[in-house]
Design a protein around this motif. Structure first.
Motif, mmCIF file in Angstrom:
data_model
loop_
_atom_site.group_PDB
_atom_site.id
_atom_site.type_symbol
_atom_site.label_atom_id
_atom_site.label_comp_id
_atom_site.label_asym_id
_atom_site.label_seq_id
_atom_site.Cartn_x
_atom_site.Cartn_y
_atom_site.Cartn_z
ATOM 1 N N MET A 66 1.161 -1.447 -0.348
ATOM 2 C CA MET A 66 0.153 -0.228 0.115
ATOM 3 C C MET A 66 1.087 0.837 -0.066
ATOM 4 O O MET A 66 0.214 1.725 0.542
ATOM 5 N N SER A 67 2.013 1.350 -0.721
ATOM 6 C CA SER A 67 2.595 2.751 -0.868
ATOM 7 C C SER A 67 2.787 2.761 -1.935
ATOM 8 O O SER A 67 2.832 2.310 -2.538
ATOM 9 N N ILE A 68 3.867 4.028 -2.457
ATOM 10 C CA ILE A 68 3.886 4.293 -3.497
ATOM 11 C C ILE A 68 4.882 3.632 -4.930
ATOM 12 O O ILE A 68 5.390 3.077 -5.507
ATOM 13 N N SER A 69 6.383 3.613 -3.452
ATOM 14 C CA SER A 69 6.628 2.987 -3.775
ATOM 15 C C SER A 69 7.174 1.129 -4.341
ATOM 16 O O SER A 69 8.000 0.452 -5.154
ATOM 17 N N SER A 70 5.822 0.563 -4.498
ATOM 18 C CA SER A 70 5.537 -0.308 -4.921
ATOM 19 C C SER A 70 5.043 -0.831 -6.069
ATOM 20 O O SER A 70 4.697 -1.694 -6.861
ATOM 21 N N LEU A 71 4.617 0.695 -6.336
ATOM 22 C CA LEU A 71 4.389 0.831 -7.500
ATOM 23 C C LEU A 71 5.468 -0.078 -9.077
ATOM 24 O O LEU A 71 6.581 1.037 -8.576
ATOM 25 N N THR A 72 4.777 -0.243 -10.283
ATOM 26 C CA THR A 72 6.002 -0.431 -11.326
ATOM 27 C C THR A 72 5.749 1.094 -11.945
ATOM 28 O O THR A 72 5.475 1.824 -11.664
ATOM 29 N N LYS A 81 -5.940 -1.041 -12.592
ATOM 30 C CA LYS A 81 -6.915 -1.951 -11.261
ATOM 31 C C LYS A 81 -5.436 -1.912 -10.391
ATOM 32 O O LYS A 81 -5.666 -2.224 -9.387
ATOM 33 N N SER A 82 -4.144 -2.587 -10.802
ATOM 34 C CA SER A 82 -3.664 -2.841 -10.339
ATOM 35 C C SER A 82 -2.794 -2.088 -9.119
ATOM 36 O O SER A 82 -2.215 -2.200 -7.804
ATOM 37 N N ALA A 83 -2.417 -0.760 -9.844
ATOM 38 C CA ALA A 83 -2.324 0.710 -8.848
ATOM 39 C C ALA A 83 -3.273 0.939 -7.913
ATOM 40 O O ALA A 83 -3.261 1.605 -6.680
ATOM 41 N N ARG A 84 -4.576 0.760 -8.092
ATOM 42 C CA ARG A 84 -5.867 0.969 -7.638
ATOM 43 C C ARG A 84 -5.107 0.175 -6.013
ATOM 44 O O ARG A 84 -5.392 -0.128 -4.873
ATOM 45 N N ARG A 85 -5.079 -1.228 -6.207
ATOM 46 C CA ARG A 85 -5.415 -2.118 -5.230
ATOM 47 C C ARG A 85 -4.002 -2.554 -4.421
ATOM 48 O O ARG A 85 -4.049 -2.137 -3.536
ATOM 49 N N LYS A 86 -2.837 -1.522 -5.140
ATOM 50 C CA LYS A 86 -1.811 -1.804 -4.247
ATOM 51 C C LYS A 86 -1.590 0.332 -3.259
ATOM 52 O O LYS A 86 -1.488 0.266 -2.815
ATOM 53 N N LEU A 87 -2.505 0.516 -3.825
ATOM 54 C CA LEU A 87 -2.551 2.235 -3.088
ATOM 55 C C LEU A 87 -3.959 2.129 -2.516
ATOM 56 O O LEU A 87 -4.075 2.978 -1.424
ATOM 57 N N GLY A 88 -4.819 1.172 -2.952
ATOM 58 C CA GLY A 88 -6.175 1.060 -1.955
ATOM 59 C C GLY A 88 -7.441 1.422 -1.866
ATOM 60 O O GLY A 88 -7.795 3.002 -1.133
ATOM 61 N N THR A 89 -7.133 2.576 -3.578
ATOM 62 C CA THR A 89 -8.012 3.127 -3.822
ATOM 63 C C THR A 89 -9.285 3.036 -4.199
ATOM 64 O O THR A 89 -9.486 1.666 -4.444
ATOM 65 N N THR A 90 -10.313 3.401 -4.238
ATOM 66 C CA THR A 90 -11.543 2.702 -5.363
ATOM 67 C C THR A 90 -11.597 2.973 -7.081
ATOM 68 O O THR A 90 -12.086 2.143 -7.123
ATOM 69 N N ASP A 91 -10.697 4.166 -6.824
ATOM 70 C CA ASP A 91 -10.935 4.417 -8.064
ATOM 71 C C ASP A 91 -9.849 5.139 -8.513
ATOM 72 O O ASP A 91 -8.195 5.273 -7.562
ATOM 73 N N SER A 92 -9.372 5.172 -9.679
ATOM 74 C CA SER A 92 -8.030 4.792 -10.272
ATOM 75 C C SER A 92 -8.088 6.676 -10.039
ATOM 76 O O SER A 92 -6.530 7.009 -10.300
#
Length: 156
Positions: A1-7, A42-53
């Motif tokens: 759930m952090s920005i660093s986990s995004l590709t 979708k993957s970014a939403r899941r990693k950041l814990g948000t419901t919308d892009s």
């Protein structure tokens, strides 16, 4: 759930979404399929814990460009006024009020190109618009009724 986990691709898709671009435009820009772009979002939403892009894109933007408060000095007090500044120039308080008003108006603006109102305002705006239309229609009907009564009274 952090920005660093995004590709890198997820970050790129989020940046373009905040630009603003739709998934179809992002796909064209990045030379990916729309399905792939939607999967990245979708993957970014899941990693950041948000419901919308859009929320995820705004989180990324806030992380990469933290807001700078230029209205205060190091001690937290307001800086001295600039003698060359017009007294009619926008102050930070006016900008804050205008920003709050713009946050509830469902129209695009320079910093916010599409409707991102919360649920409460999405429910309130149609009711307000219906009330304004009803009031306007009632006023027109009342005016027409009074005008017809005046014409009838003058024709006697």
């Amino acid at each position: 759930m952090s920005i660093s986990s995004l590709t890198d691709r997820e970050k790129e898709c989020l940046r373009l979404l905040a630009h603003p671009m739709k998934a179809k435009d992002i796909a064209r820009e990045t030379q990916l399929s729309v399905y792939t772009v939607n999967e990245h979002l979708k993957s970014a939403r899941r990693k950041l814990g948000t419901t919308d892009s859009l929320s995820a894109a705004l989180m990324l933007r806030a992380h990469e460009d933290p807001p700078k408060n230029l209205d205060t000095t190091e001690s937290g007090s307001l800086p001295p006024p600039d003698p060359g500044q017009s007294r009619f120039a926008d102050t930070s308080a006016e900008k804050t009020v205008l920003g709050r008003i713009a946050a509830v108006v469902p129209l695009g603006s320079r910093g916010r190109p599409w409707n991102d109102l919360n649920l409460r305002w999405r429910l309130v705006w149609p009711i307000l618009l219906l009330g304004v239309v009803a009031f306007g229609g009632g006023s027109i009907l009342a005016g027409a009724s009074e005008l017809s009564q005046l014409v009838i009274a003058l024709s006697r």
